[in-house]
Design a protein around this motif. Structure first.
Motif, PDB file in Angstrom:
ATOM      1  N   GLU A  59     -20.133  87.401  34.434  1.00  0.00           N
ATOM      2  CA  GLU A  59     -19.964  87.757  33.026  1.00  0.00           C
ATOM      3  C   GLU A  59     -18.705  88.589  32.804  1.00  0.00           C
ATOM      4  O   GLU A  59     -18.074  88.502  31.741  1.00  0.00           O
ATOM      5  CB  GLU A  59     -21.188  88.526  32.520  1.00  0.00           C
ATOM      6  CG  GLU A  59     -21.179  88.811  31.032  1.00  0.00           C
ATOM      7  CD  GLU A  59     -21.084  87.549  30.192  1.00  0.00           C
ATOM      8  OE1 GLU A  59     -20.359  87.560  29.182  1.00  0.00           O
ATOM      9  OE2 GLU A  59     -21.741  86.536  30.544  1.00  0.00           O
ATOM     10  N   ALA A  90     -25.727  90.432  30.395  1.00  0.00           N
ATOM     11  CA  ALA A  90     -25.945  88.995  30.625  1.00  0.00           C
ATOM     12  C   ALA A  90     -27.171  88.701  31.472  1.00  0.00           C
ATOM     13  O   ALA A  90     -27.263  87.631  32.081  1.00  0.00           O
ATOM     14  CB  ALA A  90     -24.708  88.385  31.265  1.00  0.00           C
ATOM     15  N   ILE A  91     -28.117  89.614  31.496  1.00  0.00           N
ATOM     16  CA  ILE A  91     -29.318  89.413  32.295  1.00  0.00           C
ATOM     17  C   ILE A  91     -30.507  89.881  31.470  1.00  0.00           C
ATOM     18  O   ILE A  91     -30.394  90.802  30.664  1.00  0.00           O
ATOM     19  CB  ILE A  91     -29.209  90.196  33.627  1.00  0.00           C
ATOM     20  CG1 ILE A  91     -30.274  89.741  34.615  1.00  0.00           C
ATOM     21  CG2 ILE A  91     -29.251  91.705  33.403  1.00  0.00           C
ATOM     22  CD1 ILE A  91     -30.018  90.233  36.025  1.00  0.00           C
ATOM     23  N   VAL A 123     -24.510  88.235  38.781  1.00  0.00           N
ATOM     24  CA  VAL A 123     -24.530  87.830  37.373  1.00  0.00           C
ATOM     25  C   VAL A 123     -23.500  88.641  36.584  1.00  0.00           C
ATOM     26  O   VAL A 123     -22.750  88.101  35.764  1.00  0.00           O
ATOM     27  CB  VAL A 123     -25.942  88.013  36.772  1.00  0.00           C
ATOM     28  CG1 VAL A 123     -25.920  87.773  35.264  1.00  0.00           C
ATOM     29  CG2 VAL A 123     -26.939  87.063  37.432  1.00  0.00           C
ATOM     30  N   PRO A 136     -28.521  87.484  27.504  1.00  0.00           N
ATOM     31  CA  PRO A 136     -27.487  86.569  28.027  1.00  0.00           C
ATOM     32  C   PRO A 136     -27.069  85.487  27.047  1.00  0.00           C
ATOM     33  O   PRO A 136     -25.958  84.959  27.147  1.00  0.00           O
ATOM     34  CB  PRO A 136     -28.141  85.968  29.280  1.00  0.00           C
ATOM     35  CG  PRO A 136     -29.608  86.231  29.136  1.00  0.00           C
ATOM     36  CD  PRO A 136     -29.730  87.484  28.333  1.00  0.00           C
ATOM     37  N   THR A 172     -23.870  86.973  24.752  1.00  0.00           N
ATOM     38  CA  THR A 172     -22.597  87.519  25.234  1.00  0.00           C
ATOM     39  C   THR A 172     -21.402  86.678  24.788  1.00  0.00           C
ATOM     40  O   THR A 172     -20.330  87.218  24.512  1.00  0.00           O
ATOM     41  CB  THR A 172     -22.595  87.643  26.762  1.00  0.00           C
ATOM     42  OG1 THR A 172     -22.860  86.362  27.346  1.00  0.00           O
ATOM     43  CG2 THR A 172     -23.642  88.649  27.227  1.00  0.00           C
TER      44      THR A 172
END
Length: 454
Positions: A127, A106-107, A123, A361, A364
């Protein structure tokens, strides 16, 4: 690299605050599981038990102390239990993603390599909750610094799935886990570790002795399996897709260290040459492998290894690459994906499902859409079995290093009570997975409710 700006280096604190601003429950800080004071009896349901058999009616499931206690007739087992009417919906095991990057999904890659570790992990924590609330109750983490996040989840500090961590991806110099830029070459004995190594994303090792050291470090940290980079990939800048990485002796050093620890090694690899080398070295799970030929697939089956495939189909869920070279490699893998699923069925290979969402990101939230795509190759109940009971068997390969002893992915007495209640008709299709937020009515992990709309 033009995306790296002074703001990205200096704005970490503001970014962390912004991440939590405007969020509504459930959030990482506020969502606590609903604990039942005693046994729970789930009734009025249609059961999918994760074993591949037909759906069953006229059965209730009793849960106590985090485990499935019994499967009962609808009229029995109510004594002392909280009774929950499932409204005729599907009760199924929690979904298992066998190829997930807990801290890297997610980054963006730029943020992962330049932001403060605290930001990366915050982060990832947010997630992890979202992953659980999508109904993914267990993940096999195939590379990245997930040990601290796993510990926080297991202690109940934050919600998230069960994590089977591999730790840093072990890579040769120039391999698929070498994230350095050209200006960082050459490395000398006094050169500091690269940012990716410092973060625990990857560990660069050359020669048997260094591979042993890096493998043992991950085992010391608590790895439940080891991830080796045995070939090139699509996303990386410098290692060609068709390259073969690590010598057989280097791979065997890692495999033997894992086996001495009571567990196994998996290998990222696409090509026949790389897959065959990994299998000869004793690797038990081939990650990707979409370029395998018939001879190689026969070898996977003959060795009893797992083929951990992902539906890389160069569609709306694929990563977008700006250069023609990587787009061409992506197209080659997509073409191979269709052939790979055909081979897997023809030669009866033990096949796992995973997503490998990485540095993306935006994707997801579509994690389970990747599962629904498999109905192109299998009937719906077979697909669900792959993502539940079958993937649970793969997780169990970690043997004594299994952080959650007991059965996962199936509904039977003694198994972990990781359960979902969904609106859908999985004997017909898996359309309900496309909008899982709308169709998922209950999420239970370890007998605790994380979502309950019943």
């Amino acid at each position: 690299m033009a995306d790296i700006s002074r703001r990205q280096f200096l704005g970490g604190a503001a970014a962390v605050m912004a991440m939590f601003s405007g969020l509504h429950a459930p959030t990482v800080l506020s969502n606590k599981p609903k604990r039942s004071g005693g046994p729970v009896l789930l009734t009025n349901l249609t059961l999918f038990d994760g074993k591949g058999g037909p759906l069953r009616k006229n059965v209730s499931v009793r849960v106590e102390n985090g485990r499935i206690e019994a499967l009962l007739n609808d009229s029995s087992g109510t004594d002392g239990a909280e009774v929950i009417d499932c409204g005729g919906r599907i009760l199924m095991p929690g979904i298992i993603d066998a190829h997930w990057h807990t801290t890297l999904a997610a980054i963006s890659q730029i943020e992962a390599m330049t932001a403060e570790p605290g930001y990366v992990h915050l982060v990832a924590a947010r997630e992890a909750e979202r992953t659980l609330l999508r109904g993914v109750t267990s993940v096999r983490d195939v590379g990245g610094p997930s040990f601290a996040l796993k510990r926080a989840i297991d202690k109940g500090i934050i919600p998230g799935p069960r994590i089977f961590p591999a730790g840093a991806m072990i890579s040769q110099t120039s391999g698929h886990g070498d994230f350095r830029m050209r200006h960082e070459i050459p490395r000398t004995p006094t050169t500091p570790l690269s940012p990716a190594e410092q973060q625990g994303v990857a560990a660069i090792a050359d020669g048997e002795a260094e591979v042993l050291r890096r493998t043992r470090e991950q085992l010391m940290m608590g790895a439940s399996q080891i991830k080796l980079m045995a070939g090139g990939g699509v996303a990386s800048m410098f290692d060609p897709l068709d390259s073969t990485q690590f010598t057989e002796r280097e791979l065997r050093a890692a495999v033997e260290a894992a086996e001495d620890w009571g567990t196994y090694a998996m290998a990222h690899v696409y090509t026949p040459r790389g897959i065959q080398r990994a299998l000869r070295a004793g690797v038990k799970s081939i990650e990707h492998g979409q370029l395998a030929d018939e001879e190689t697939v026969r070898m996977i089956a003959g060795e009893g290894a797992w083929w951990s495939l992902q539906p890389f189909l160069q569609d709306e869920d694929s990563n977008v690459y700006p250069d023609a070279e990587r787009r061409a490699a992506q197209a080659k893998v997509a073409e191979g994906t269709i052939r790979a699923y055909e081979y897997a069925q023809r030669f009866d290979v033990k096949t796992a499902w995973g997503t490998d969402i990485l540095f993306n990101p935006q994707s997801t939230g579509n994690q389970l859409r990747h599962l629904a795509k498999l109905t192109r190759f299998y009937d719906p109940l077979t697909v669900l079995s792959m993502a539940t009971g079958s993937n649970g068997e793969l997780l169990a390969l970690s043997g004594p290093r299994n952080p959650y002893p007991g059965k996962l992915g199936i509904i039977e007495p003694g198994a972990h009570a990781d359960l979902l209640v969904v609106d859908g008709n999985p004997d017909r299709n898996l359309d309900f997975l496309v909008d899982i937020d709308q169709n998922l009515r209950m999420v239970m992990k370890g007998g605790q409710f994380y979502k309950d709309e019943l």
